[in-house]
Design an enzyme around this catalytic site. Sequence first.
Site, PDB file in Angstrom:
ATOM      1  N   TYR A 165      -1.959   0.599  11.413  1.00 54.21           N
ATOM      2  CA  TYR A 165      -2.208   0.055  10.075  1.00 54.21           C
ATOM      3  C   TYR A 165      -1.018   0.296   9.156  1.00 54.21           C
ATOM      4  CZ  TYR A 165      -3.973  -0.758   5.425  1.00 54.21           C
ATOM      5  OH  TYR A 165      -4.102  -1.217   4.138  1.00 54.21           O
ATOM      6  N   SER A 172       0.840  -1.203   0.000  1.00 56.36           N
ATOM      7  CA  SER A 172       0.000   0.000   0.000  1.00 56.36           C
ATOM      8  C   SER A 172       0.868   1.244   0.000  1.00 56.36           C
ATOM      9  CB  SER A 172      -0.880  -0.015   1.259  1.00 56.36           C
ATOM     10  OG  SER A 172      -1.527   1.217   1.454  1.00 56.36           O
TER      11      SER A 172
END
Length: 321
Positions: free
Chosen positions: A149, A125
Amino acid sequence: MGFWKDKKVFITGITGLLGSHLSNRLKKEGAFIVGLIRDRVCSSNLSYSGINIVHGELTDYYLINRAINEYEINTIFHLGAQTIVETANRDPLSTFESNIRGTYNLFEAIRGLSSIVKRIIVSSSDKAYGEHKELPYKEDYPLQGRNPYDCSKSCVDLLSQCYIHTYNLPISIARCGNIYGGGDLNFNRIIPGTILSLLKNERPIIRSDGSPKRDYIYVEDVVDGFLKLGDNMENPDVRGEAFNFSQEQPFTVIEVVDKIIKIMKKENLSPIIFGETRGEIKDQYLSCKKAKEILGFSPKYSLDEGLSLTIKWYEETFKKS
């Protein structure tokens, strides 16, 4: 039918937004698909027909090892993860278990079966980069996620690089901007959340002040990128490398919400802006130059085109219910 015909493909996170679109495309290409499913998601975009299902968790090493071995998997798309930032903030342990332990479990299972597994595409990501002042982010930037995260995605990426360089596993890493499209059921994300609110004739909510600038890339463009990584794994410029995938046209949150309102003709429902940034990275977007030059990747969908297709999916799905 081409490269993917009869390939034996294992997909983690198959019920998610990207997993469902990827599996549907691979079925059309004639691949033999095995999907790892923890929970059956009723409203998922996934078509279960023709897919072999393994029920279990990424953290179950023996299950993963058995599935790869018994189905003689040669291709793995590792998409499975806990992907919600607020969920990670509330309960970091479950996110670390799923994202970090789940990843090294998978790699350890593959390491013992390296004679049959020929290509592994790992979904990382833009969040793996953490915050950098110089934009857009390039693949050689340090990975320095700070919140739970982001940190978990940095770890997934670094674990991938570890197994590439130590054990020569055939891995390529995809770092994507914000993926959107029909089938995303995480309604705290800005695009599906806004669409659902407007379908209910409610004002959409923007938790930030609306100014953070991000990449938004339509899911079918991401599928194209992942398939290009898979069918180019023998290329030394692809194997062991990380690639950014983005539109290279960042938008602010308020710009995206305004586009959705305009497409849905709901101009009477202006957004409610909370202005709660809570340490959010201000601007975060990617350079896609490497993927364009090495993979020949080029996004097909503008934001307006992708949003129109996405809105159509939610209209057709939720107006029936």
